[in-house]
Design a protein around this motif. Structure first.
Motif, PDB file in Angstrom:
ATOM      1  N   ASP A  94      38.392  31.953 -20.930  1.00 14.92           N
ATOM      2  CA  ASP A  94      38.958  32.121 -22.262  1.00 14.92           C
ATOM      3  C   ASP A  94      38.366  33.301 -23.023  1.00 14.92           C
ATOM      4  OD1 ASP A  94      40.822  29.993 -22.171  1.00 14.92           O
ATOM      5  OD2 ASP A  94      39.167  28.575 -22.428  1.00 14.92           O
ATOM      6  N   SER A  95      37.332  33.940 -22.438  1.00 10.83           N
ATOM      7  CA  SER A  95      36.802  35.149 -23.060  1.00 10.83           C
ATOM      8  C   SER A  95      37.790  36.300 -22.964  1.00 10.83           C
ATOM      9  CB  SER A  95      35.487  35.559 -22.377  1.00 10.83           C
ATOM     10  OG  SER A  95      34.514  34.551 -22.494  1.00 10.83           O
ATOM     11  N   PHE A  96      38.720  36.204 -22.000  1.00  8.08           N
ATOM     12  CA  PHE A  96      39.651  37.302 -21.755  1.00  8.08           C
ATOM     13  C   PHE A  96      41.093  36.975 -22.104  1.00  8.08           C
ATOM     14  CE2 PHE A  96      36.128  38.133 -18.821  1.00  8.08           C
ATOM     15  CZ  PHE A  96      35.865  39.467 -19.114  1.00  8.08           C
ATOM     16  N   GLY A  97      41.471  35.735 -22.160  1.00  2.00           N
ATOM     17  CA  GLY A  97      42.877  35.416 -22.375  1.00  2.00           C
ATOM     18  C   GLY A  97      43.033  34.338 -23.414  1.00  2.00           C
ATOM     19  N   PRO A  98      44.286  33.951 -23.647  1.00  2.00           N
ATOM     20  CA  PRO A  98      45.517  34.441 -23.006  1.00  2.00           C
ATOM     21  C   PRO A  98      45.978  35.782 -23.586  1.00  2.00           C
ATOM     22  CG  PRO A  98      46.066  32.754 -24.624  1.00  2.00           C
ATOM     23  CD  PRO A  98      44.567  32.855 -24.608  1.00  2.00           C
ATOM     24  N   PRO A  99      46.824  36.522 -22.852  1.00  2.00           N
ATOM     25  CA  PRO A  99      47.190  36.309 -21.449  1.00  2.00           C
ATOM     26  C   PRO A  99      45.975  36.427 -20.527  1.00  2.00           C
ATOM     27  CG  PRO A  99      48.678  37.879 -22.519  1.00  2.00           C
ATOM     28  CD  PRO A  99      47.512  37.704 -23.427  1.00  2.00           C
ATOM     29  N   TYR A 100      46.005  35.657 -19.454  1.00  2.00           N
ATOM     30  CA  TYR A 100      44.918  35.634 -18.483  1.00  2.00           C
ATOM     31  C   TYR A 100      45.248  36.579 -17.325  1.00  2.00           C
ATOM     32  CZ  TYR A 100      44.061  31.257 -20.978  1.00  2.00           C
ATOM     33  OH  TYR A 100      43.849  30.318 -21.964  1.00  2.00           O
ATOM     34  N   VAL A 101      44.237  37.336 -16.902  1.00  2.00           N
ATOM     35  CA  VAL A 101      44.377  38.225 -15.741  1.00  2.00           C
ATOM     36  C   VAL A 101      43.302  37.830 -14.740  1.00  2.00           C
ATOM     37  CG1 VAL A 101      44.415  40.603 -14.905  1.00  2.00           C
ATOM     38  CG2 VAL A 101      45.204  40.081 -17.228  1.00  2.00           C
ATOM     39  N   VAL A 102      43.747  37.307 -13.586  1.00  2.00           N
ATOM     40  CA  VAL A 102      42.837  36.807 -12.555  1.00  2.00           C
ATOM     41  C   VAL A 102      43.123  37.579 -11.267  1.00  2.00           C
ATOM     42  CG1 VAL A 102      42.045  34.792 -11.259  1.00  2.00           C
ATOM     43  CG2 VAL A 102      42.845  34.526 -13.627  1.00  2.00           C
ATOM     44  N   LYS A 103      42.084  38.220 -10.728  1.00  2.00           N
ATOM     45  CA  LYS A 103      42.266  39.048  -9.533  1.00  2.00           C
ATOM     46  C   LYS A 103      41.318  38.596  -8.427  1.00  2.00           C
ATOM     47  CE  LYS A 103      43.634  43.267 -11.990  1.00  2.00           C
ATOM     48  NZ  LYS A 103      43.413  44.730 -12.121  1.00  2.00           N
ATOM     49  N   TYR A 104      41.898  38.340  -7.263  1.00  2.00           N
ATOM     50  CA  TYR A 104      41.076  38.119  -6.079  1.00  2.00           C
ATOM     51  C   TYR A 104      40.422  39.443  -5.710  1.00  2.00           C
ATOM     52  CZ  TYR A 104      39.829  37.133  -1.222  1.00  2.00           C
ATOM     53  OH  TYR A 104      39.150  36.979  -0.051  1.00  2.00           O
ATOM     54  N   ASP A 105      39.139  39.417  -5.359  1.00  5.10           N
ATOM     55  CA  ASP A 105      38.383  40.656  -5.202  1.00  5.10           C
ATOM     56  C   ASP A 105      38.835  41.508  -4.027  1.00  5.10           C
ATOM     57  OD1 ASP A 105      36.142  42.492  -5.692  1.00  5.10           O
ATOM     58  OD2 ASP A 105      35.338  41.669  -3.833  1.00  5.10           O
ATOM     59  N   GLY A 106      39.159  40.905  -2.899  1.00  2.06           N
ATOM     60  CA  GLY A 106      39.467  41.672  -1.701  1.00  2.06           C
ATOM     61  C   GLY A 106      40.938  41.969  -1.564  1.00  2.06           C
TER      62      GLY A 106
END
Length: 439
Positions: A134-146
């Protein structure tokens, strides 16, 4: 010269098309290729994820140059293995390819180089990632590292979906997830060739459309179409990106002893606060490269080597992807494709194959989710659009679908208004899979 192109998608057909028109190229091999590349290049079987196999093939066909299309062999070290055998390869080393192979590493490089990007933090534990969400969203941006391998990037206003994305990204002991602030504004792709001497040669900026449906609706895909140039973009965009993004990144990689050569692809958001990097890729993007290469007048091998700067023909180019029934969730394979010759007979049109093969009867059938990249050039974007969609109307593939709004002037007018107002576009930026196994 003899050129080996590694890969089997629309990007590789576009590369083969450009190389077949290059007077420096005497013969072409494409491995493993598809039904379209087989008309331009000798096909060879190949496991592209095996660097030794890629290098062995380059050696066995006596390739003067190997152009590696997909990210998987680059991250695995195929360019290193080719060069270790004294052969030429276009593509970065495995160490430099980490710019795409690890989003956390790319963020580290950007921070060190002062490259503008979204604020982010990476996590290896589910509990800490969820606490930070919740420090970043919403909107939420979630990225798998590889490399995504089907996981990719999630951009959502639904917290439950964001939580699911975090959990999906941290299934293994070595997994890492990156949480980012959301970036507003339209997205732009800018490719730059980085020569062995460290020179940066930018290509035309393009815009890709990732969502499956018109108006950027529906699930994310590997890309449903692109166009170039961008009449609504700031005139100094390319120079500004080279100055603030590409050049500092190349310099930082050299400073660390892992110089970058090959193709550096900056995925950008033109936000209300200025240019921000969404991601780096280390290879030509698909479907943007199909449109970009359609406008290239200079022999491609001269551009890749840095011998000559690119010269572009006037006008515009557009690529519209024709996808199989059920794409992207569950593409149906094996359906026959008809009308290819009639579509390709239109002036200024190239029907580039992405997911095709010939069956036992010799007919071209769908073998992937994104089946064709119908690419057209015209004196302006409206003319190019008309030719592309006329070509598609001549193609028959049961259950096929495509977007009807690629390069739509009404969508561009909105972008122009946004830039004149000095604010970003409020649509969620499209999530991007680094590797779409169903392409």
């Amino acid at each position: 010269m003899k050129v080996l192109v590694v890969g089997s998608g629309g990007r590789e057909h576009a590369l083969c098309r450009a190389l077949a028109r290059d007077p420096n190229v005497g013969s072409l091999v494409c491995a493993p290729g598809n039904a379209g590349t087989a008309e331009l290049a000798e096909p060879r079987p190949l496991r592209v994820d095996d660097p030794d196999a890629v290098a062995a093939l380059a050696e066995s066909v006596r390739a003067d140059l190997t152009v590696i299309g997909p990210e998987v062999p680059l991250v695995a070290g195929a360019a290193d293995e080719i060069r270790a055998r004294g052969l030429r390869a276009f593509g970065p080393s495995a160490a430099a390819a980490r710019l795409e192979g690890s989003k956390a590493f790319a963020k580290e490089i950007m921070r060190a180089a002062g490259v503008p990007t979204a604020d982010s933090r990476d996590h290896t534990e589910i509990s800490s990632a969820l606490a930070d969400l919740d420090s970043f969203g919403p909107p939420y941006v979630v990225k798998y590292d590889g490399l995504a391998a089907g996981k990719g990037v999630t951009v959502t206003t639904d917290r439950d979906a964001a939580v699911d994305a975090v959990r999906a990204s941290l299934r293994g002991p070595d997994d890492r997830v990156v949480l980012e602030e959301y970036l507003d504004g339209p997205e732009v792709s800018l490719f730059a060739i980085v020569t062995e001497s460290g020179s940066v040669v930018p290509l035309l900026p393009a815009q890709d459309h990732k969502r499956v449906g018109d108006g950027d609706t529906g699930p994310n895909t590997g890309g449903m179409g692109a166009y170039t140039p961008l009449p609504w973009a700031p005139r100094n965009l390319t120079a500004e990106v080279v100055r603030t993004v590409i050049r500092p990144t190349v310099d930082e990689m050299a400073r660390r002893g892992t110089p970058f050569t090959g193709l550096l692809y900056a995925g950008l958001a033109l936000t209300s606060r200025g240019i921000r990097v969404v991601e780096f890729n280390v290879r030509f993007g698909d479907p943007e490269v199909q449109a970009i290469l359609a406008l290239l007048n200079t022999p491609l091998t001269d551009v890749l080597s840095g011998r000559r700067p690119p010269v572009w023909r006037s006008g515009a180019a557009i690529t519209v992807v024709v996808a199989a029934a059920g794409y992207p969730a569950n593409p149906r394979l094996g359906d026959p494709i008809r009308g290819l010759a009639a579509a390709g007979a239109l002036a200024g049109v190239d029907v580039l194959h992405a997911g095709t093969r010939r069956d036992e009867q010799g007919q071209v059938v769908a073998s992937g989710g994104r089946v064709l990249s119908v690419t057209a050039i015209g004196s302006n974007l409206e003319s190019a659009r008309g030719s592309a969609y006329e070509a598609i109307s001549r193609i028959s593939l049961d259950g096929a679908h495509y977007r009807t709004d690629i390069g739509d002037p009404s969508r561009m007018r909105g972008a122009v208004d946004v830039h004149r107002a000095g604010s970003g576009v409020g649509d969620l930026h499209q999530s991007q899979d680094q590797q779409d196994k169903k392409e």
